[in-house]
Motif scaffolding. Structure first.
Motif, PDB file in Angstrom:
ATOM      1  N   GLU A 132      38.174  42.140  49.015  1.00  0.00           N
ATOM      2  CA  GLU A 132      39.040  41.459  49.731  1.00  0.00           C
ATOM      3  C   GLU A 132      39.084  40.038  49.562  1.00  0.00           C
ATOM      4  O   GLU A 132      38.053  39.393  49.432  1.00  0.00           O
ATOM      5  CB  GLU A 132      38.766  41.757  51.361  1.00  0.00           C
ATOM      6  CG  GLU A 132      39.022  43.221  51.711  1.00  0.00           C
ATOM      7  CD  GLU A 132      39.024  43.300  53.173  1.00  0.00           C
ATOM      8  OE1 GLU A 132      39.262  44.210  53.590  1.00  0.00           O
ATOM      9  OE2 GLU A 132      38.859  42.217  54.044  1.00  0.00           O
ATOM     10  N   SER A 133      40.308  39.303  49.684  1.00  0.00           N
ATOM     11  CA  SER A 133      40.269  37.972  49.510  1.00  0.00           C
ATOM     12  C   SER A 133      41.216  37.321  50.806  1.00  0.00           C
ATOM     13  O   SER A 133      41.818  38.253  51.400  1.00  0.00           O
ATOM     14  CB  SER A 133      41.202  37.400  48.212  1.00  0.00           C
ATOM     15  OG  SER A 133      42.518  37.829  48.334  1.00  0.00           O
ATOM     16  N   VAL A 134      41.398  36.245  50.652  1.00  0.00           N
ATOM     17  CA  VAL A 134      42.304  35.494  51.453  1.00  0.00           C
ATOM     18  C   VAL A 134      43.640  36.168  51.464  1.00  0.00           C
ATOM     19  O   VAL A 134      44.528  36.428  52.466  1.00  0.00           O
ATOM     20  CB  VAL A 134      42.345  33.918  51.426  1.00  0.00           C
ATOM     21  CG1 VAL A 134      43.645  33.314  52.434  1.00  0.00           C
ATOM     22  CG2 VAL A 134      41.169  33.317  51.711  1.00  0.00           C
ATOM     23  N   PRO A 170      30.243  36.462  49.463  1.00  0.00           N
ATOM     24  CA  PRO A 170      31.301  36.968  48.447  1.00  0.00           C
ATOM     25  C   PRO A 170      31.790  35.587  47.600  1.00  0.00           C
ATOM     26  O   PRO A 170      32.329  36.011  46.555  1.00  0.00           O
ATOM     27  CB  PRO A 170      32.380  37.207  49.331  1.00  0.00           C
ATOM     28  CG  PRO A 170      31.796  37.816  50.577  1.00  0.00           C
ATOM     29  CD  PRO A 170      30.662  36.907  50.789  1.00  0.00           C
ATOM     30  N   THR A 225      43.740  43.019  49.668  1.00  0.00           N
ATOM     31  CA  THR A 225      42.496  43.800  49.453  1.00  0.00           C
ATOM     32  C   THR A 225      42.975  44.419  48.429  1.00  0.00           C
ATOM     33  O   THR A 225      44.033  44.932  47.948  1.00  0.00           O
ATOM     34  CB  THR A 225      42.644  44.476  50.603  1.00  0.00           C
ATOM     35  OG1 THR A 225      42.338  43.661  51.924  1.00  0.00           O
ATOM     36  CG2 THR A 225      41.432  45.470  50.651  1.00  0.00           C
ATOM     37  N   GLU A 247      35.674  48.161  47.427  1.00  0.00           N
ATOM     38  CA  GLU A 247      36.916  47.421  47.787  1.00  0.00           C
ATOM     39  C   GLU A 247      36.586  45.882  47.766  1.00  0.00           C
ATOM     40  O   GLU A 247      35.259  45.347  48.101  1.00  0.00           O
ATOM     41  CB  GLU A 247      37.302  47.429  49.097  1.00  0.00           C
ATOM     42  CG  GLU A 247      38.288  48.650  49.299  1.00  0.00           C
ATOM     43  CD  GLU A 247      38.744  48.947  50.844  1.00  0.00           C
ATOM     44  OE1 GLU A 247      40.187  49.113  50.864  1.00  0.00           O
ATOM     45  OE2 GLU A 247      38.029  49.038  51.512  1.00  0.00           O
ATOM     46  N   ASP A 284      40.325  33.129  47.060  1.00  0.00           N
ATOM     47  CA  ASP A 284      38.923  33.144  47.681  1.00  0.00           C
ATOM     48  C   ASP A 284      38.438  34.458  48.229  1.00  0.00           C
ATOM     49  O   ASP A 284      39.043  34.966  49.139  1.00  0.00           O
ATOM     50  CB  ASP A 284      38.865  32.167  48.672  1.00  0.00           C
ATOM     51  CG  ASP A 284      39.126  30.702  48.422  1.00  0.00           C
ATOM     52  OD1 ASP A 284      37.957  30.053  48.543  1.00  0.00           O
ATOM     53  OD2 ASP A 284      40.344  30.423  48.122  1.00  0.00           O
ATOM     54  N   VAL A 285      37.426  35.020  47.703  1.00  0.00           N
ATOM     55  CA  VAL A 285      37.046  36.408  48.124  1.00  0.00           C
ATOM     56  C   VAL A 285      36.118  36.355  49.374  1.00  0.00           C
ATOM     57  O   VAL A 285      35.283  35.255  49.630  1.00  0.00           O
ATOM     58  CB  VAL A 285      35.869  36.973  47.159  1.00  0.00           C
ATOM     59  CG1 VAL A 285      35.473  38.585  47.296  1.00  0.00           C
ATOM     60  CG2 VAL A 285      36.893  37.258  45.626  1.00  0.00           C
ATOM     61  N   THR A 286      36.464  37.221  50.138  1.00  0.00           N
ATOM     62  CA  THR A 286      36.051  36.840  51.597  1.00  0.00           C
ATOM     63  C   THR A 286      34.893  38.425  51.969  1.00  0.00           C
ATOM     64  O   THR A 286      34.312  38.177  53.002  1.00  0.00           O
ATOM     65  CB  THR A 286      37.164  37.108  52.516  1.00  0.00           C
ATOM     66  OG1 THR A 286      38.180  38.056  52.501  1.00  0.00           O
ATOM     67  CG2 THR A 286      37.791  35.732  52.471  1.00  0.00           C
ATOM     68  N   TYR A 287      35.259  39.471  51.105  1.00  0.00           N
ATOM     69  CA  TYR A 287      34.525  40.496  51.718  1.00  0.00           C
ATOM     70  C   TYR A 287      34.304  41.411  50.473  1.00  0.00           C
ATOM     71  O   TYR A 287      35.485  41.798  49.746  1.00  0.00           O
ATOM     72  CB  TYR A 287      35.449  41.118  52.752  1.00  0.00           C
ATOM     73  CG  TYR A 287      34.542  42.742  53.311  1.00  0.00           C
ATOM     74  CD1 TYR A 287      33.838  42.673  54.119  1.00  0.00           C
ATOM     75  CD2 TYR A 287      35.287  43.850  52.507  1.00  0.00           C
ATOM     76  CE1 TYR A 287      33.234  43.771  54.611  1.00  0.00           C
ATOM     77  CE2 TYR A 287      34.692  45.131  52.940  1.00  0.00           C
ATOM     78  CZ  TYR A 287      33.774  45.165  54.180  1.00  0.00           C
ATOM     79  OH  TYR A 287      33.588  46.490  54.347  1.00  0.00           O
TER      80      TYR A 287
END
Lengths: 370, 127
Positions: free
Chosen positions: B60-62, B87, B65, B58, B37-40
């Motif tokens: 970032e995922s759970v 995201p 990065t 960049e 899961d992508v978070t950012y």
């Protein structure tokens, strides 16, 4: 070739993304880590935790042996209860964090997968003249965790006893040929149970469970959300908050250490001192120099293990775990921070390399179920 | 086939789609599956000039990065604000709605140095 748990075909049927975890082929997720996280917070999730080590101690000196290696007293434990604590080295460093189950005539220790071989070797080296039989039952049994606010509703369909169990109590059930150990324990911050069962019976057990769970929708949950759930609940993870060079007093886990446990009490058998007790007594008396704290970050970036925690341009600590909390909606981290900067409310920053992010020390746990 | 035809790829899993002299850049399904899961998502500013091989953002995922690279040089003319805002769109549709930036090409020949869809999929087969 990694080990496979008895639930391997279950994982395949549910399209798990499998990863190697401490030598075991384990489900990271079955689609989405974040969805599984929310499902455990609002409904019911089922985790395969068969990779955790399960070690049985029996024989005339089993009690004495465990008292020698474990940081909490087991002599006063009632049968069918569990206790969380540590196995330490002489310096007080944590070899593992474990749960000890007391049965009528033996003990069971549940340990971390990555530490099982190390602990078995440690225990074998300590047997000496004691009459204790140490059996590794990890591969002959399986273990699942059912976690979430709706788990007890579902368990109530199978057993009227389990929902009455206190936290950290367990019961044993014999359903035909299916022998189960069911404890009210878990690693998510939710209510729930963990179940140990014979490896050969796991297929049958899981079918029964999922069939009779009806519309409660117990959904599989992987190791990915197990990590974010335990972090929100402020629970330590070995290799992150706990290592051989960290002691449980500095980790703020004093409840898992009974420093005066060898003090003899009326009518109780003698309790030997435990390994690491001298060192931990000293650390407790002098006071630890750093503290495990919770941090709430600004923005949406995920803090990672080993990032520096800064006070001005001075490094005052190190992140041990972090995530963008699915339940709270903001990034959280646990970190070891020097005592002087470790009070709740202190404003610090986290060094992300190219940028720094503001963070505030908040009380642990981040999340408590209602 | 899980990789759409007609794209060009870096080994670091960014896809490039040419339309006129505009290249849309995103991250492949293979990479997104690895990231979870992508978070950012952090992307460059509009009008930034970028060169092939540059880090342009960049993701970032759970779990991790990761830097985002571009395989082409040019000027950033648009960034996907929807992906920054939510995201999850990158997980749901990495080759479509989950695109990241649009770059006005300065050297079309750079695209030829990248892997084509078939070569990329052969190198990183879906599970």
């Amino acid at each position: 070739m990694p080990n496979r748990t008895p639930f391997y075909s279950f994982h395949q049927e549910h399209h798990a993304k499998l990863v190697d975890y401490a030598g075991w082929e384990m489900p990271l997720h079955y689609g989405s880590i974040i969805d599984e996280h929310h499902n455990v917070r609002t409904g019911a999730g089922i985790f395969d935790v068969s990779h955790m080590g399960r070690v049985k101690f029996s024989g005339r000196h089993a009690r004495r042996f465990i008292e020698h290696v474990f940081t909490r007293r087991v002599t006063d434990m009632k049968a069918k209860s569990c206790r969380y604590g540590f196995v330490c080295n002489e310096a007080g460093g944590v070899l593992d964090d474990v749960i000890v189950y007391r049965f009528d005539d033996h003990f069971l220790m549940v340990c971390n997968a990555a530490n099982r071989e190390k602990l078995l070797a440690h225990f074998q080296s300590l047997v000496g003249e004691m009459s204790v039989k140490i059996e590794d039952q990890t591969e002959s049994t399986g273990m699942v965790a059912l976690q979430g606010p709706r788990v007890m509703e579902m368990i109530g369909k199978f057993s009227s006893e389990v929902p009455t169990l206190k936290r950290y109590a367990f019961t044993t059930k014999n359903l035909l040929i299916l022998k189960l150990v069911i404890s009210r324990t878990g690693y998510t911050g939710e209510d729930g149970v963990e179940v140990i069962l014979p490896a050969k019976m796991t297929g049958m057990a899981i079918k029964l469970l999922l069939r009779d769970s009806g519309d409660l929708q117990v959904k599989p949950a992987g190791l990915g959300c197990r990590d974010s759930l335990r972090l929100e609940a402020g629970m330590p993870l070995y290799g992150h908050e706990l290592t051989e060079s960290i002691d449980p007093i500095s980790a703020g886990l004093n409840f898992g250490v009974t420093l005066d446990k060898d003090k003899t009490e009326e009518g109780q058998p003698e309790i030997p001192r435990f390994i690491g007790q001298d060192a931990l007594e000293k650390i407790a008396a002098e006071g630890p120099t750093r503290k495990l704290v919770g941090l709430k970050l600004e923005g949406r970036r995920t803090p990672r293990q080993h990032m520096n925690v800064m006070h001005g341009d001075q490094a005052v600590g190190e992140v041990t775990s972090g995530c963008l909390s699915p339940t709270l909606g903001y990034p959280i981290a646990m970190a070891y921070v020097d005592n002087a900067q470790a009070a709740v409310g202190t404003n610090l920053t986290i060094d992300f390399g190219k940028q720094t992010v503001a963070a505030e020390i908040v009380p642990l746990p981040f999340y408590k179920h209602s | 086939m899980s990789v759409p035809a007609g794209l060009r790829f870096l080994d670091s899993h960014e896809w490039h789609k040419l339309d006129g002299n505009i290249v849309t850049v995103g991250v492949s399904r293979f990479a997104i599956d690895e990231l979870t899961d992508v978070t950012y998502v952090d992307l460059p500013c509009k009008d930034n000039t970028v060169a092939a091989g540059d880090t342009i953002g960049e993701i970032e995922s759970v779990k991790a990065t990761s830097d985002i690279y571009t395989g082409v040089s040019g000027k950033v003319i648009e960034v996907n604000e929807a992906a920054i805002e939510d995201p999850a769109v990158v997980n749901n549709d990495p080759f479509g709605e989950g695109w990241l930036v649009k770059i006005e090409l300065s050297d079309p020949a750079e695209l030829d140095k990248l892997l084509d869809s078939k070569a990329y999929e052969a190198k990183f087969p879906a599970e």
